[in-house]
Design an enzyme around this catalytic site. Structure first.
Site, PDB file in Angstrom:
ATOM      1  N   THR A  17      10.065   7.269   3.535  1.00 14.57           N
ATOM      2  CA  THR A  17       8.815   6.507   3.656  1.00 14.57           C
ATOM      3  C   THR A  17       8.388   6.564   5.119  1.00 14.57           C
ATOM      4  O   THR A  17       9.130   7.031   5.973  1.00 14.57           O
ATOM      5  CB  THR A  17       8.966   5.018   3.261  1.00 14.57           C
ATOM      6  OG1 THR A  17       9.840   4.393   4.205  1.00 14.57           O
ATOM      7  CG2 THR A  17       9.486   4.825   1.865  1.00 14.57           C
ATOM      8  N   TYR A  60      18.110  -2.733   3.297  1.00 13.41           N
ATOM      9  CA  TYR A  60      18.937  -1.531   3.210  1.00 13.41           C
ATOM     10  C   TYR A  60      20.291  -1.858   3.815  1.00 13.41           C
ATOM     11  O   TYR A  60      20.373  -2.392   4.920  1.00 13.41           O
ATOM     12  CB  TYR A  60      18.287  -0.359   3.956  1.00 13.41           C
ATOM     13  CG  TYR A  60      19.094   0.907   3.831  1.00 13.41           C
ATOM     14  CD1 TYR A  60      19.254   1.507   2.589  1.00 13.41           C
ATOM     15  CD2 TYR A  60      19.727   1.469   4.933  1.00 13.41           C
ATOM     16  CE1 TYR A  60      20.027   2.657   2.452  1.00 13.41           C
ATOM     17  CE2 TYR A  60      20.493   2.622   4.801  1.00 13.41           C
ATOM     18  CZ  TYR A  60      20.640   3.205   3.555  1.00 13.41           C
ATOM     19  OH  TYR A  60      21.403   4.324   3.401  1.00 13.41           O
ATOM     20  N   TYR A 108      22.344   1.290  11.930  1.00 14.87           N
ATOM     21  CA  TYR A 108      21.497   0.442  11.082  1.00 14.87           C
ATOM     22  C   TYR A 108      22.159  -0.920  10.796  1.00 14.87           C
ATOM     23  O   TYR A 108      21.847  -1.919  11.438  1.00 14.87           O
ATOM     24  CB  TYR A 108      21.158   1.189   9.775  1.00 14.87           C
ATOM     25  CG  TYR A 108      20.002   0.562   9.026  1.00 14.87           C
ATOM     26  CD1 TYR A 108      18.763   1.189   8.959  1.00 14.87           C
ATOM     27  CD2 TYR A 108      20.131  -0.677   8.404  1.00 14.87           C
ATOM     28  CE1 TYR A 108      17.696   0.588   8.294  1.00 14.87           C
ATOM     29  CE2 TYR A 108      19.069  -1.279   7.741  1.00 14.87           C
ATOM     30  CZ  TYR A 108      17.855  -0.639   7.683  1.00 14.87           C
ATOM     31  OH  TYR A 108      16.814  -1.234   7.031  1.00 14.87           O
ATOM     32  N   LEU A 164       7.071  -5.837   3.584  1.00 15.83           N
ATOM     33  CA  LEU A 164       6.446  -5.431   4.851  1.00 15.83           C
ATOM     34  C   LEU A 164       7.454  -4.661   5.693  1.00 15.83           C
ATOM     35  O   LEU A 164       8.617  -5.043   5.769  1.00 15.83           O
ATOM     36  CB  LEU A 164       6.011  -6.662   5.652  1.00 15.83           C
ATOM     37  CG  LEU A 164       4.915  -7.546   5.070  1.00 15.83           C
ATOM     38  CD1 LEU A 164       4.682  -8.745   5.993  1.00 15.83           C
ATOM     39  CD2 LEU A 164       3.622  -6.777   4.905  1.00 15.83           C
ATOM     40  N   SER A 201       0.788  -1.243   0.000  1.00 13.98           N
ATOM     41  CA  SER A 201       0.000   0.000   0.000  1.00 13.98           C
ATOM     42  C   SER A 201       0.814   1.284   0.000  1.00 13.98           C
ATOM     43  O   SER A 201       0.267   2.352  -0.316  1.00 13.98           O
ATOM     44  CB  SER A 201      -0.931   0.013   1.208  1.00 13.98           C
ATOM     45  OG  SER A 201      -0.182   0.061   2.413  1.00 13.98           O
ATOM     46  N   THR A 202       2.064   1.231   0.403  1.00  5.79           N
ATOM     47  CA  THR A 202       2.878   2.455   0.467  1.00  5.79           C
ATOM     48  C   THR A 202       4.325   2.107   0.089  1.00  5.79           C
ATOM     49  O   THR A 202       4.676   0.932  -0.043  1.00  5.79           O
ATOM     50  CB  THR A 202       2.880   3.062   1.900  1.00  5.79           C
ATOM     51  OG1 THR A 202       3.330   2.067   2.824  1.00  5.79           O
ATOM     52  CG2 THR A 202       1.512   3.537   2.320  1.00  5.79           C
ATOM     53  N   GLY A 203       5.151   3.123  -0.031  1.00  2.00           N
ATOM     54  CA  GLY A 203       6.598   2.939  -0.169  1.00  2.00           C
ATOM     55  C   GLY A 203       6.994   2.001  -1.299  1.00  2.00           C
ATOM     56  O   GLY A 203       6.428   2.045  -2.406  1.00  2.00           O
ATOM     57  N   LYS A 222      18.076  -7.888   9.021  1.00  2.00           N
ATOM     58  CA  LYS A 222      18.232  -7.928   7.566  1.00  2.00           C
ATOM     59  C   LYS A 222      19.210  -9.036   7.152  1.00  2.00           C
ATOM     60  O   LYS A 222      19.048  -9.639   6.089  1.00  2.00           O
ATOM     61  CB  LYS A 222      18.694  -6.566   7.041  1.00  2.00           C
ATOM     62  CG  LYS A 222      17.643  -5.461   7.178  1.00  2.00           C
ATOM     63  CD  LYS A 222      16.393  -5.758   6.363  1.00  2.00           C
ATOM     64  CE  LYS A 222      15.468  -4.569   6.237  1.00  2.00           C
ATOM     65  NZ  LYS A 222      14.229  -4.905   5.516  1.00  2.00           N
TER      66      LYS A 222
HETATM   67  P1  NAD Z   1       6.396   1.489   4.239  1.00  2.00           P
HETATM   68  O1  NAD Z   1       6.146   1.843   5.660  1.00  2.00           O
HETATM   69  O2  NAD Z   1       6.187   2.546   3.209  1.00  2.00           O
HETATM   70  O3  NAD Z   1       5.475   0.229   3.805  1.00  2.00           O
HETATM   71  C1  NAD Z   1       5.233  -0.846   4.633  1.00  2.00           C
HETATM   72  C2  NAD Z   1       4.089  -1.684   4.103  1.00  2.00           C
HETATM   73  O4  NAD Z   1       3.914  -2.801   4.994  1.00  2.00           O
HETATM   74  C3  NAD Z   1       2.740  -0.971   4.047  1.00  2.00           C
HETATM   75  O5  NAD Z   1       2.020  -1.391   2.906  1.00  2.00           O
HETATM   76  C4  NAD Z   1       2.038  -1.480   5.301  1.00  2.00           C
HETATM   77  O6  NAD Z   1       0.596  -1.471   5.215  1.00  2.00           O
HETATM   78  C5  NAD Z   1       2.546  -2.898   5.330  1.00  2.00           C
HETATM   79  N1  NAD Z   1       2.425  -3.527   6.652  1.00  2.00           N
HETATM   80  C6  NAD Z   1       3.024  -3.182   7.806  1.00  2.00           C
HETATM   81  N2  NAD Z   1       2.665  -4.041   8.797  1.00  2.00           N
HETATM   82  C7  NAD Z   1       1.822  -4.927   8.247  1.00  2.00           C
HETATM   83  C8  NAD Z   1       1.111  -6.060   8.725  1.00  2.00           C
HETATM   84  N3  NAD Z   1       1.204  -6.464   9.999  1.00  2.00           N
HETATM   85  N4  NAD Z   1       0.305  -6.722   7.865  1.00  2.00           N
HETATM   86  C9  NAD Z   1       0.165  -6.329   6.579  1.00  2.00           C
HETATM   87  N5  NAD Z   1       0.848  -5.293   6.064  1.00  2.00           N
HETATM   88  C10 NAD Z   1       1.646  -4.602   6.870  1.00  2.00           C
HETATM   89  O7  NAD Z   1       7.862   0.881   4.205  1.00  2.00           O
HETATM   90  P2  NAD Z   1       9.040   0.872   3.125  1.00  2.00           P
HETATM   91  O8  NAD Z   1      10.049   1.888   3.532  1.00  2.00           O
HETATM   92  O9  NAD Z   1       8.522   0.859   1.734  1.00  2.00           O
HETATM   93  O10 NAD Z   1       9.702  -0.529   3.464  1.00  2.00           O
HETATM   94  C11 NAD Z   1       9.453  -1.713   2.741  1.00  2.00           C
HETATM   95  C12 NAD Z   1      10.707  -2.569   2.725  1.00  2.00           C
HETATM   96  O11 NAD Z   1      11.747  -1.856   2.039  1.00  2.00           O
HETATM   97  C13 NAD Z   1      11.266  -2.877   4.136  1.00  2.00           C
HETATM   98  O12 NAD Z   1      11.774  -4.170   4.159  1.00  2.00           O
HETATM   99  C14 NAD Z   1      12.382  -1.854   4.269  1.00  2.00           C
HETATM  100  O13 NAD Z   1      13.389  -2.256   5.185  1.00  2.00           O
HETATM  101  C15 NAD Z   1      12.915  -1.860   2.838  1.00  2.00           C
HETATM  102  N6  NAD Z   1      13.761  -0.695   2.524  1.00  2.00           N
HETATM  103  C16 NAD Z   1      13.353   0.568   2.814  1.00  2.00           C
HETATM  104  C17 NAD Z   1      14.212   1.633   2.553  1.00  2.00           C
HETATM  105  C18 NAD Z   1      13.810   3.055   2.863  1.00  2.00           C
HETATM  106  O14 NAD Z   1      14.673   3.943   2.866  1.00  2.00           O
HETATM  107  N7  NAD Z   1      12.536   3.329   3.113  1.00  2.00           N
HETATM  108  C19 NAD Z   1      15.461   1.408   1.952  1.00  2.00           C
HETATM  109  C20 NAD Z   1      15.831   0.102   1.610  1.00  2.00           C
HETATM  110  C21 NAD Z   1      14.966  -0.951   1.916  1.00  2.00           C
END
Ligand code: NAD
Length: 388
Positions: free
Chosen positions: A273, A225, A235, A139, A50-52, A244
């Site tokens: 995000t 990450y 981190y 997630l 749903s996001t990110g 991770k």
């Molecule tokens: P985000 O917060 O934008 O998205 C998280 C998603 O998980 C949402 O859709 C939320 O509804 C869902 N979610 C959370 N808990 C839930 C549950 N119990 N049941 C169902 N859905 C659930 O996060 P993001 O930053 O896009 O992170 C996503 C992945 O990318 C993670 O593994 C994060 O570590 C990785 N990541 C993020 C970054 C960054 O800078 N944001 C960088 C590299 C990797």
């Protein structure tokens, strides 16, 4: 009601339906303008859709590769006087546009860590897609209830074995200060692995496999990450990094069971995000990174990163020594990191404005909730149940 942002710490408690839909459309446009992405994987499951990065993955697969999708996310529904979570508006806006493009888009909303939601998702896959060719695990959650024992685990974003002192930023006031973060206890480190490590990923693959809904030659991706030495103490070398690292273990276990390319961890760049804004030190690093990469003409957000993952990186699969796909290559290039280190040493409340881009960081943060998007009438009186 007139819907305005209400910011509490690193979260915004309201979201704008039309703004969120505009944000979804902007990401769709990014992919469509670049043209089709060749892919055999036309039936896709996105966990955290749903996001990110998860939303971007669903958009790239649907509008780039013509895939049908089932998505899973955790949301708050709207009421007459209360807005929904941004993800709820994003899901509705995505479904509307995917269906208009002739694609199947089914969303399951609930706790992805639970057995019940896994079972409901399997049922939706059977009903709408038959089988799945690609599973994206995106997630990000601070808490997980173990479905077998009922124990609730909470992640702790802390260093391991050592006190870390670092610069940090109050994104509300623009103040740069020093923080001292105490090391995690063993229990906190283990809990973080339980929440953000690979166990639930493996449970999903096992549940899909047992139900017979995994297509032959399926692939699953999970996002990580790694970052640079500026964020390592908090981190990569901390509790989150340990969680991770457990993804690499889980990817190896899935490959051992299902084949050489069945599972890969994908290293992505730091972006704004909901999840990343809650991590200490990361928002300061992020404001700096925004400016440095923009000045070099290589700035990317979620949709640019995920588009590059599917359009380039997965086409001729190149892996690092841990079998990971690297889309963090630009962020971690010597040119970018040398400039980041030079500016990091000079950072203070006084120098922040000239070295980093807090204004853009704040804009990006508000956009996550549908605020500050061009073409949206924010003075309009709206029912929060509106779908944009
Ligand atoms: P985000 O917060 O934008 O998205 C998280 C998603 O998980 C949402 O859709 C939320 O509804 C869902 N979610 C959370 N808990 C839930 C549950 N119990 N049941 C169902 N859905 C659930 O996060 P993001 O930053 O896009 O992170 C996503 C992945 O990318 C993670 O593994 C994060 O570590 C990785 N990541 C993020 C970054 C960054 O800078 N944001 C960088 C590299 C990797």
């Amino acid at each position: 009601m007139i819907i305005e942002p209400k910011i509490r710490g690193f979260i915004c408690t309201t979201a704008h339906p039309i703004g969120c839909a505009t944000n979804v459309q902007r990401q769709i446009d990014h992919v469509v303008v670049k043209g089709p992405i060749p892919s055999e994987r036309k039936r896709v499951l996105v966990l955290g859709c749903s996001t990110g990065y998860g939303l971007a993955s669903r958009i790239v697969n649907t509008f780039g590769s013509g895939a049908d999708t089932v998505g899973v996310s955790f949301e708050k529904e709207p009421a007459e006087t209360k807005t929904a979570s941004a993800g709820w508006y994003n899901n509705r806006a995505f479904e509307k546009r995917a269906e208009a493009a002739g694609r199947i888009a089914v969303t399951v909303e609930g706790d992805a860590f639970s057995d019940a939601i896994k079972a409901e998702t399997v049922a939706k896959i059977r009903e709408h897609l038959g089988q799945i060719d690609l599973i994206v695990y995106s997630l990000a959650s601070p808490v997980r209830t173990d479905p077998k024992t009922g124990t609730v685990y909470r992640s702790a974003i802390k260093p391991m074995n050592t006190v870390v002192t670092s610069k940090t930023l109050n994104t509300g006031t623009g103040e740069v200060s020093e923080i001292e973060v105490q090391p995690a206890t063993d229990e906190e480190a283990e809990a973080t692995v339980k929440v953000m490590g690979g166990e639930d990923w493996e449970l999903w693959i096992a549940a899909l496999s047992e139900a017979g809904v995994l297509a032959d030659g399926f692939m699953t991706l999970n996002y990580t990450y790694l970052g640079s030495e500026l964020t390592w103490p908090i981190y990569h070398k901390g509790t989150l990094g340990r969680a991770k690292a457990d993804l690499d273990r889980a990817a190896g276990a899935i490959r051992a069971q299902f084949g050489e390319h069945a599972a890969h961890v994908v290293a992505l760049k730091a972006v704004v995000t909901q999840a990343s804004s809650a991590i200490p030190v990361v928002p300061l690093y992020g404001t700096l990174l925004l400016k440095v990469m923009d000045e070099m003409g290589i700035g990317e957000g979620c949709i640019e990163q995920i588009d590059r993952l599917f359009r380039d990186k997965l086409q001729a699969l190149a892996l690092d020594e841990e079998s990971r796909v690297r889309v963090d290559d630009w962020e971690l290039s010597e040119t970018v990191q040398d400039e980041m280190k030079r500016r990091w040493a000079l950072l203070s409340t006084e120098t922040l404005e000239s070295l980093a881009d807090l204004g853009k960081y704040r804009e990006e943060f508000l956009k996550l909730f549908g605020f500050g998007l061009g073409g949206v009438d924010y003075s309009a009186d709206l029912d929060p149940r509106t779908i944009g």
